[in-house]
Design an enzyme around this catalytic site. Structure first.
Site, short mmCIF file in Angstrom:
data_model
loop_
_atom_site.label_atom_id
_atom_site.label_comp_id
_atom_site.label_asym_id
_atom_site.label_seq_id
_atom_site.Cartn_x
_atom_site.Cartn_y
_atom_site.Cartn_z
N SER A 147 0.82 -1.17 0.08
CA SER A 147 0.03 -0.10 -0.03
C SER A 147 0.75 1.51 0.10
CB SER A 147 -0.85 0.23 1.14
OG SER A 147 -0.17 0.01 2.53
N HIS A 168 -3.45 -3.71 -5.19
CA HIS A 168 -3.76 -3.50 -3.76
C HIS A 168 -5.19 -3.59 -3.40
CE1 HIS A 168 -4.23 0.05 -0.93
NE2 HIS A 168 -3.50 -0.91 -0.33
N GLU A 180 -6.82 -1.56 -6.61
CA GLU A 180 -5.96 -0.67 -7.52
C GLU A 180 -5.07 -1.77 -8.23
OE1 GLU A 180 -5.88 3.50 -5.00
OE2 GLU A 180 -4.75 1.61 -4.29
N ASN A 218 -4.88 5.88 -1.18
CA ASN A 218 -3.90 6.10 -0.15
C ASN A 218 -3.10 7.52 -0.34
OD1 ASN A 218 -4.48 4.39 1.72
ND2 ASN A 218 -2.60 2.94 1.14
#
Length: 312
Positions: A147, A168, A180, A218
């Site tokens: 991540s 991800h 992702e 993120n």
């Protein structure tokens, strides 16, 4: 009419060629039996893939398998509310697709896809993939669930940069729909399309992103969380009021401090520290003295009983 027929034939031929280029993933090896790895293994097994879940000890894997069984029982109560027999069959079928091992080298020789979900440490990940690269078949795709680390830095430990990408997932994996899919400058189109297609077979909604720090979620989420901490550090508002503001004013299900405690303060610190090293002049990535202090005091959030809030 003849022109239209020829055009349709060419289109069909192109589609068939593209499909032939993609690797159809049937056998999956998941490295890491923690929450993320076990969750990925569960959804892959539940969607008909043959899965091997790998970790360092039998005890870890025993706990991982129990966690998967418990998760399946919770899910099937909703999926098959009035059909207990169908629920039992679904659980049995899923678990039949899942085996465990403590030897990653021994199981990668026949896998289509390796997904790594271990500790967020670049050297540890590099050592793992460098080792597996020697034993996995040439066509096997490698993917990391990182991540915070850049996929390119991990892929460079192997000789298959073109067959390396990011996948991800989000916690809890069985419930969260988003994945992702990260394409580095070296990831081939065939690999990228194979990863996208595999993600769809899991019942997930994949999005594409370049290999940028934090990817999409993120990259937006962590600076938001850090700005909330800075707001609190400056004394502009209490953490309780900041949480209420974002829940009632922005419609978020959790406030930033609640979310930080849920994710783990050490995880957030690790991410922001890594980004700060990459871009020390970016104010969004500046470290937080308060966050550093709490982590130093081992107040990591819900998992330790105390973070920004106390938990019983």
């Amino acid at each position: 009419m003849a022109f239209a027929t020829r055009r349709f034939a060419r289109a069909a031929s192109s589609a068939a060629t593209a499909a032939a280029k993609k690797l159809i993933v049937k056998h999956v090896t998941v490295i890491g039996g923690g929450l993320m790895g076990a969750g990925i293994a569960q959804v892959a097994a539940a969607t008909g893939h043959t899965v091997v879940l790998v970790d360092q000890t039998d005890e870890i894997l025993k706990n991982s398998r129990k966690g998967i069984e418990d998760s399946l029982k919770r899910m099937t109560k909703k999926m098959f509310a009035d059909k207990p027999e169908a629920a039992a069959q679904f659980i049995e079928k899923t678990l039949k697709n899942l085996t465990v091992s403590t030897d990653p080298v021994a199981v990668v020789h026949s896998t289509d896809l390796v997904i790594e979900a271990i500790v967020e440490n670049l050297q540890v990940k590099n050592d793992l993939f460098k080792r597996l690269d020697k034993f996995a078949p040439e066509n096997t795709i490698f993917a990391s669930n990182t991540s915070s680390l850049q996929i390119t830095d991990i892929a460079n430990s192997t000789t298959r940069q073109d067959r390396f990408g990011g996948l991800h997932f989000f916690n809890p994996v069985p419930l969260m729909k988003l994945v992702e899919v990260i394409k580095t400058p070296m990831t081939s189109q065939k690999t990228f399309e194979s990863l996208m297609e595999f993600t769809k077979t899991l019942g997930k909604n994949p999005i594409s992103c370049k290999d940028t720090p934090g990817f999409v979620v993120n990259r937006l989420l962590v600076p938001y969380l850090m700005e909330a901490v800075r707001l609190y550090e400056r004394g502009d508002a209490s953490k309780e009021d900041i949480d209420v503001a974002m829940k009632l004013g922005a419609g978020y299900p959790m406030g930033p401090f609640e979310l930080l405690d849920y994710v783990g303060l050490d995880t957030s610190k690790y991410i922001i520290d890594g980004w700060y090293l990459l871009e020390p002049n970016n104010p969004l990535f500046a470290p937080s003295p308060l966050l550093n202090k709490l982590v130093e005091e081992r107040k990591m959030g819900k998992k330790t009983g105390e973070g920004f809030y106390k938990y019983k």
